[in-house]
Design an enzyme around this catalytic site. Structure first.
Site, PDB file in Angstrom:
ATOM      1  N   ASP A  93      -0.200  -3.880   6.364  1.00  0.00           N
ATOM      2  CA  ASP A  93      -0.855  -3.415   7.586  1.00  0.00           C
ATOM      3  C   ASP A  93      -2.303  -3.878   7.676  1.00  0.00           C
ATOM      4  O   ASP A  93      -3.140  -3.218   8.289  1.00  0.00           O
ATOM      5  CB  ASP A  93      -0.820  -1.878   7.650  1.00  0.00           C
ATOM      6  N   HIS A 131       4.705  -4.466  11.185  1.00  0.00           N
ATOM      7  CA  HIS A 131       4.975  -3.707  12.411  1.00  0.00           C
ATOM      8  C   HIS A 131       5.083  -4.625  13.619  1.00  0.00           C
ATOM      9  O   HIS A 131       4.460  -5.687  13.659  1.00  0.00           O
ATOM     10  CB  HIS A 131       3.863  -2.689  12.685  1.00  0.00           C
ATOM     11  N   HIS A 184       0.844  -1.197   0.000  1.00  0.00           N
ATOM     12  CA  HIS A 184       0.000   0.000   0.000  1.00  0.00           C
ATOM     13  C   HIS A 184       0.877   1.244   0.000  1.00  0.00           C
ATOM     14  O   HIS A 184       2.103   1.156   0.126  1.00  0.00           O
ATOM     15  CB  HIS A 184      -0.991  -0.003   1.165  1.00  0.00           C
ATOM     16  N   HIS A 212      -7.503  -0.517   5.383  1.00  0.00           N
ATOM     17  CA  HIS A 212      -6.455   0.326   5.961  1.00  0.00           C
ATOM     18  C   HIS A 212      -6.146   1.450   4.981  1.00  0.00           C
ATOM     19  O   HIS A 212      -6.082   2.621   5.347  1.00  0.00           O
ATOM     20  CB  HIS A 212      -5.213  -0.518   6.253  1.00  0.00           C
ATOM     21  N   HIS A 229       1.325   4.015   1.926  1.00  0.00           N
ATOM     22  CA  HIS A 229       1.824   4.797   3.059  1.00  0.00           C
ATOM     23  C   HIS A 229       3.348   4.970   3.010  1.00  0.00           C
ATOM     24  O   HIS A 229       4.075   4.030   2.655  1.00  0.00           O
ATOM     25  CB  HIS A 229       1.416   4.145   4.378  1.00  0.00           C
ATOM     26  N   ASP A 233       5.677   4.952   5.126  1.00  0.00           N
ATOM     27  CA  ASP A 233       6.523   4.010   5.869  1.00  0.00           C
ATOM     28  C   ASP A 233       6.523   2.619   5.239  1.00  0.00           C
ATOM     29  O   ASP A 233       7.051   1.663   5.817  1.00  0.00           O
ATOM     30  CB  ASP A 233       6.116   3.954   7.351  1.00  0.00           C
ATOM     31  N   HIS A 234       5.973   2.523   4.026  1.00  0.00           N
ATOM     32  CA  HIS A 234       6.028   1.287   3.236  1.00  0.00           C
ATOM     33  C   HIS A 234       6.628   1.509   1.849  1.00  0.00           C
ATOM     34  O   HIS A 234       6.984   0.545   1.179  1.00  0.00           O
ATOM     35  CB  HIS A 234       4.628   0.685   3.108  1.00  0.00           C
TER      36      HIS A 234
END
Length: 240
Positions: A132, A170, A55, A113, A57, A59-60
């Site tokens: 996530d 995570h 996805h 998400h 985001h 942090d990905h």
């Protein structure tokens, strides 16, 4: 057999570095950053040839451009989020498959998400990279979707074989477990698992990957019996 290496980055992210020894291809799942990923691959003598994004985001995907610049790798990610991941080369959705060497991963749509979130199921390796969507004893927040969508994501994932290892992104297990014990205080399997988690975290050790079997026994979101119960639990966890 794939070699799968867990790389902790940022405060609680895990990036997965995946090597297929026959073809010598190496893939990265959801690189939040580039430097430690490139360093780990270099240390092992592996050349990164692919990135798989679940996805959009940051942090990905934050390491996408730098890793691609350094290696020339090919980046695959969700078709529904192409506008938000400008580094993508190949766009995929449920029903599509991707390959690392001769190892095939089937794409599963798991929106909620984020609106276009996907997961990669590598059946031959009994592995799934879920970003996530599913965590150990938890699930992703509903930032761009609904409780109904995430409830049905749980149904899709619980249908995978019990032995499937779940590689999430995570280290949320301890906090998830603390809420899970409130949601299901009489769940003996959950109590036993939480004791193991506390021991691992006290030693500074990771608690993932998990398995579908474990989640079916201990995850209050996968165990929710209806959309309504799922929604109640998600709201409760958000405010926990």
């Amino acid at each position: 057999m794939l070699e799968i290496v867990r790389i902790p980055v940022l405060s609680d992210n895990y990036v997965w570095l995946v090597h297929e020894p026959r073809s010598k291809e190496t893939m990265v799942v959801d690189p939040a950053v580039a430097e430690p990923i490139l360093a780990e691959a270099d240390k092992r003598g592996w050349k990164i040839t692919q990135i798989w994004n679940t996805h959009w985001h940051p942090d990905h995907t934050g390491g996408n451009a730098e890793i691609k610049a350094a290696t020339g790798c090919h980046i695959t990610g969700p078709e529904a989020e192409k506008e938000r991941i400008p580094t993508l080369d190949t766009l995929v959705k449920e029903g599509d498959s991707v390959k690392l060497g001769d190892v095939v991963a089937e794409v599963i749509d798991v929106p909620a998400h984020t609106a276009g979130h996907i997961a990669f199921h590598v059946a031959a390796e009994k592995a799934a990279f879920v970003g996530d969507t599913l965590f150990a004893m938890g699930c992703g927040r509903l930032f761009e979707g609904t409780a109904d969508q995430m409830f049905h994501n749980m149904r899709k994932l619980e249908a995978l074989p019990d032995s499937t290892k779940i590689y999430c992104a995570h280290e949320y297990t301890q906090s998830n477990g603390e809420y899970a014990l409130v949601a299901e205080p009489d769940n003996l399997a959950l109590k036993e698992r939480m004791a193991e988690v506390l021991t691992l975290r006290a030693r500074g050790e990771a608690t993932v990957p998990t398995t579908i079997k474990l989640e079916k026994a201990t995850n209050p979101f996968m165990r929710a019996a209806s959309v309504e119960e799922f929604a109640e639990r998600r709201t409760a966890k958000d405010n926990f």
